[in-house]
Every structure is written in structure tokens, then in C-alpha cells.
Write a protein that holds these residues in place. Sequence first.
Motif, PDB file in Angstrom:
ATOM      1  N   UNK A  79       0.824  -1.209   0.000  1.00 56.34           N
ATOM      2  CA  UNK A  79       0.000   0.000   0.000  1.00 56.34           C
ATOM      3  C   UNK A  79       0.855   1.255   0.000  1.00 56.34           C
ATOM      4  N   UNK A  80       1.929   1.279   0.780  1.00 55.75           N
ATOM      5  CA  UNK A  80       2.761   2.473   0.879  1.00 55.75           C
ATOM      6  C   UNK A  80       3.542   2.760  -0.393  1.00 55.75           C
ATOM      7  N   UNK A  81       3.768   1.770  -1.226  1.00 58.56           N
ATOM      8  CA  UNK A  81       4.522   1.979  -2.465  1.00 58.56           C
ATOM      9  C   UNK A  81       3.626   2.392  -3.628  1.00 58.56           C
ATOM     10  N   UNK A  82       2.307   2.508  -3.403  1.00 57.50           N
ATOM     11  CA  UNK A  82       1.371   2.875  -4.467  1.00 57.50           C
ATOM     12  C   UNK A  82       1.211   4.391  -4.546  1.00 57.50           C
ATOM     13  N   UNK A  83       1.038   4.892  -5.784  1.00 58.55           N
ATOM     14  CA  UNK A  83       0.639   6.288  -5.933  1.00 58.55           C
ATOM     15  C   UNK A  83      -0.889   6.350  -5.837  1.00 58.55           C
ATOM     16  N   UNK A  84      -1.460   7.528  -6.048  1.00 57.19           N
ATOM     17  CA  UNK A  84      -2.905   7.697  -5.875  1.00 57.19           C
ATOM     18  C   UNK A  84      -3.700   6.834  -6.837  1.00 57.19           C
ATOM     19  N   UNK A  85      -3.318   6.788  -8.091  1.00 55.19           N
ATOM     20  CA  UNK A  85      -4.043   5.966  -9.073  1.00 55.19           C
ATOM     21  C   UNK A  85      -3.913   4.485  -8.738  1.00 55.19           C
ATOM     22  N   UNK A  86      -2.756   4.080  -8.244  1.00 50.94           N
ATOM     23  CA  UNK A  86      -2.565   2.689  -7.845  1.00 50.94           C
ATOM     24  C   UNK A  86      -3.460   2.310  -6.687  1.00 50.94           C
ATOM     25  N   UNK A  87      -3.629   3.247  -5.740  1.00 52.29           N
ATOM     26  CA  UNK A  87      -4.507   2.981  -4.596  1.00 52.29           C
ATOM     27  C   UNK A  87      -5.961   2.901  -5.030  1.00 52.29           C
ATOM     28  N   UNK A  88      -6.374   3.784  -5.967  1.00 57.00           N
ATOM     29  CA  UNK A  88      -7.747   3.738  -6.479  1.00 57.00           C
ATOM     30  C   UNK A  88      -7.977   2.415  -7.208  1.00 57.00           C
ATOM     31  N   UNK A  89      -7.029   2.020  -8.039  1.00 57.42           N
ATOM     32  CA  UNK A  89      -7.150   0.752  -8.770  1.00 57.42           C
ATOM     33  C   UNK A  89      -7.188  -0.428  -7.804  1.00 57.42           C
ATOM     34  N   UNK A  90      -6.411  -0.361  -6.738  1.00 57.58           N
ATOM     35  CA  UNK A  90      -6.415  -1.433  -5.747  1.00 57.58           C
ATOM     36  C   UNK A  90      -7.780  -1.562  -5.087  1.00 57.58           C
ATOM     37  N   UNK A  91      -8.389  -0.425  -4.734  1.00 55.91           N
ATOM     38  CA  UNK A  91      -9.704  -0.453  -4.101  1.00 55.91           C
ATOM     39  C   UNK A  91     -10.753  -0.990  -5.079  1.00 55.91           C
ATOM     40  N   UNK A  92     -10.704  -0.556  -6.343  1.00 57.34           N
ATOM     41  CA  UNK A  92     -11.676  -1.014  -7.344  1.00 57.34           C
ATOM     42  C   UNK A  92     -11.534  -2.515  -7.568  1.00 57.34           C
ATOM     43  N   UNK A  93     -10.304  -2.983  -7.762  1.00 58.52           N
ATOM     44  CA  UNK A  93     -10.107  -4.404  -8.012  1.00 58.52           C
ATOM     45  C   UNK A  93     -10.361  -5.243  -6.763  1.00 58.52           C
TER      46      UNK A  93
END
Length: 152
Positions: A79-93
Amino acid sequence: MEYTSQSALHFPAAYAPISEDEMIYLDGGDAISPQQFTFNLVTNLIRLMGQAAFSGALNGLSNMRNDGLTTGGAIAHYWNRQNTMGKVATVVFTGFAGYAVYIYCVSLVNNVLNLYTSAKNSITGADQTTTDTTAAASSDPTTAATAALTAA
């Protein structure tokens, strides 16, 4: 039925050859509305993406655990290595993965209930009557999940 080939034909055990005249009595697929097609396409796409996200997450956690991280440490590291778009994609997936797990669980429960009902009916000799619940349970899991949501 007469075969024109001189060699011995080897068919699978469940193969039933029919003549060309008999083929007129066989029906193909049923017509499906564009709305139902679109619903099935979107639902199956979400389910496939969810299954891929779920298996990818499990493989990633397994690899991080093999590298010596704890489960909490692996999640925090990811989680800490993700940027904002990565975090949004993680939540969606993660939502897609949750939906895929939900569909799998509904399908599993419906299959167990169908087995129980079939066993009970065969033991008691009761008539095989189909209700809305068993009809939804015997169809594909997406339809069963939709029926469960609309009944609630």
C-alpha cells in the motif's frame, strides 16, 4: 443409421450420432435480448477481473511471506509503495475480487442446497417441484446472485 466410411469409427461414450433428417428437430440457442447480453457481458467481465485480482493478491502475499514479511507488513509495504491511481485501482479491483468471492460462495451454497434437496426428495419420495429459489440456484451463479439480491 448408415455410415459411408469403410473404417471403424470410434466415438466417445456419450456420442449419439443422428441422421440429417433428425437434425431439424434439434433447437439451438435461445434468443437473448441486447439488455440481457450486456448485463451478462458486464457481470462476467467483472467476475473475471475479480478472480484475476484475487489470485494476483494471493500470489503477491504468498511471495512476500516467502521473502520474510508478515501478512500485515506485506500489505503495508504494498500500500505504501502505491501512488494515488494505484490505490484507487487497488480499491476497485478489491471490490471486483469481493464480488467474485461472493458469486463463488453463492454458487457453493446453492449447490449444497440442491444436493441436500435432491437427496431428501429421493429418500422421502417427494414430488420434484421447482420453486423460484431452486430455479435460480440451478442456473448460472450470476443469475442466482441477482435473484438473491432482488429477494432481499
